[in-house]
Design a protein around this motif. Sequence first.
Motif, short mmCIF file in Angstrom:
data_model
loop_
_atom_site.label_atom_id
_atom_site.label_comp_id
_atom_site.label_asym_id
_atom_site.label_seq_id
_atom_site.Cartn_x
_atom_site.Cartn_y
_atom_site.Cartn_z
N GLU A 111 27.48 -21.29 -5.57
CA GLU A 111 28.56 -21.01 -5.13
C GLU A 111 28.51 -19.60 -3.25
OE1 GLU A 111 31.53 -19.03 -7.42
OE2 GLU A 111 31.41 -20.69 -8.44
N THR A 112 27.54 -18.64 -3.24
CA THR A 112 26.98 -18.09 -2.73
C THR A 112 26.15 -17.66 -2.85
OG1 THR A 112 27.61 -15.54 -4.36
CG2 THR A 112 29.27 -17.08 -2.71
N LEU A 113 25.89 -17.45 -1.60
CA LEU A 113 24.27 -17.31 -0.85
C LEU A 113 23.17 -16.19 -1.79
CD1 LEU A 113 23.94 -17.16 2.67
CD2 LEU A 113 23.32 -18.83 1.24
N TYR A 114 24.00 -15.23 -1.91
CA TYR A 114 24.14 -13.76 -2.99
C TYR A 114 24.31 -14.17 -4.45
CZ TYR A 114 21.08 -12.59 1.31
OH TYR A 114 21.07 -12.54 2.55
N ASN A 115 23.78 -13.22 -5.45
CA ASN A 115 24.81 -12.93 -6.74
C ASN A 115 25.34 -11.93 -6.28
OD1 ASN A 115 25.34 -13.33 -8.93
ND2 ASN A 115 22.88 -12.89 -9.90
N PHE A 116 26.35 -11.81 -6.11
CA PHE A 116 27.66 -10.76 -5.93
C PHE A 116 28.32 -10.30 -6.75
CE2 PHE A 116 31.77 -9.90 -4.11
CZ PHE A 116 32.06 -9.05 -3.54
N GLU A 117 28.37 -11.57 -8.07
CA GLU A 117 29.19 -11.14 -9.25
C GLU A 117 28.39 -10.14 -10.56
OE1 GLU A 117 32.35 -12.50 -10.69
OE2 GLU A 117 32.64 -13.03 -9.42
N CYS A 118 27.15 -10.04 -9.98
CA CYS A 118 26.33 -9.50 -10.33
C CYS A 118 26.15 -7.70 -10.11
CB CYS A 118 24.56 -9.80 -10.31
SG CYS A 118 23.57 -9.01 -10.90
N VAL A 119 26.36 -7.90 -8.50
CA VAL A 119 26.53 -6.18 -7.54
C VAL A 119 27.48 -5.93 -8.09
CG1 VAL A 119 26.81 -5.11 -5.38
CG2 VAL A 119 24.89 -7.30 -6.07
N LEU A 120 28.59 -6.67 -8.19
CA LEU A 120 30.12 -6.70 -8.54
C LEU A 120 30.39 -5.56 -9.58
CD1 LEU A 120 33.03 -6.46 -7.16
CD2 LEU A 120 33.73 -8.70 -8.55
N ARG A 121 30.04 -6.05 -10.56
CA ARG A 121 29.71 -5.77 -12.02
C ARG A 121 29.30 -4.62 -11.69
NH1 ARG A 121 29.40 -11.23 -13.47
NH2 ARG A 121 26.53 -10.59 -14.23
N MET A 122 28.03 -4.20 -11.43
CA MET A 122 27.22 -2.54 -11.08
C MET A 122 28.10 -1.62 -10.51
SD MET A 122 22.86 -4.09 -10.91
CE MET A 122 23.38 -4.90 -8.95
N VAL A 123 28.84 -1.93 -9.86
CA VAL A 123 29.34 -1.27 -8.84
C VAL A 123 30.47 -0.48 -9.96
CG1 VAL A 123 30.89 -0.90 -6.71
CG2 VAL A 123 28.34 -1.99 -6.48
N GLN A 124 31.09 -2.03 -9.95
CA GLN A 124 31.92 -1.41 -10.78
C GLN A 124 31.90 -0.92 -12.19
OE1 GLN A 124 34.07 -4.99 -11.60
NE2 GLN A 124 35.38 -5.32 -9.66
N HIS A 125 30.55 -1.06 -12.97
CA HIS A 125 30.53 -0.06 -14.12
C HIS A 125 29.79 1.85 -13.64
CE1 HIS A 125 28.73 0.52 -17.83
NE2 HIS A 125 27.57 1.08 -17.50
N ASN A 129 30.65 -19.02 1.75
CA ASN A 129 31.15 -20.13 0.61
C ASN A 129 32.05 -18.57 -0.45
OD1 ASN A 129 30.55 -21.99 0.51
ND2 ASN A 129 28.27 -21.74 0.28
N LEU A 130 31.66 -17.01 0.08
CA LEU A 130 32.06 -16.03 -0.52
C LEU A 130 34.03 -15.94 -0.51
CD1 LEU A 130 31.69 -12.85 -2.36
CD2 LEU A 130 31.53 -12.66 0.71
N LYS A 131 34.46 -16.00 -1.88
CA LYS A 131 35.94 -15.82 -1.54
C LYS A 131 36.39 -14.60 -1.54
CE LYS A 131 36.89 -19.52 -5.03
NZ LYS A 131 35.47 -20.01 -6.27
N LEU A 132 37.31 -14.07 -0.53
CA LEU A 132 37.99 -13.14 -0.62
C LEU A 132 38.89 -12.55 -0.98
CD1 LEU A 132 39.07 -11.68 2.56
CD2 LEU A 132 40.99 -13.05 2.39
N THR A 133 38.89 -12.75 -2.25
CA THR A 133 39.76 -11.81 -3.05
C THR A 133 37.93 -11.15 -3.31
OG1 THR A 133 39.01 -13.66 -5.02
CG2 THR A 133 41.28 -12.97 -3.71
N LYS A 134 36.95 -12.15 -3.66
CA LYS A 134 35.84 -11.19 -4.60
C LYS A 134 35.40 -10.09 -3.47
CE LYS A 134 33.83 -14.56 -7.86
NZ LYS A 134 33.14 -16.11 -7.66
N PHE A 135 35.44 -10.15 -2.26
CA PHE A 135 35.22 -10.05 -1.23
C PHE A 135 35.35 -8.84 -0.88
CE2 PHE A 135 34.78 -8.02 3.25
CZ PHE A 135 33.74 -7.68 3.65
#
Length: 80
Positions: free
Chosen positions: A21-35, A65-71
Motif C-alpha cells: 500500500e505504501t512505500l514505507y512501513n508507516f503502520e509500524c512507525v506509527l505504532r512505535m511513536v504512539q507507544h 498511497n498513504l492515506k490522509l487519516t494515517k498521515f
Amino acid sequence: MQLDQATLEDLLMPNFSYSMETLYNFECVLRMVQHFMAIDQATGGASPCSIKDEYYLVEVAPDVNLKLTKFMALAEAVPE
C-alpha cells in the motif's frame, strides 16, 4: 534501539508486505511513536523525538498511497 536514539534512516523502513500500500512501513512507525509517547507521558518525560518525526513526515508525505487519516494520526501523535 530506543526511538529517541533512532535516526531518520532507521525509521524509513521499506514496506515488504504483499499489499504494498505504501512505500514505507508507516503502520509500524506509527505504532512505535504512539507507544513511545504513551510511555513518555506516563513517566512525565519530555520527548526528544519530535523533530526527527517531523522529518519522517516530510519524507513519507509524497507517497500517493498513504492515506490522509494515517498521515494525520502520526502528525497528531508527535508533540509540538
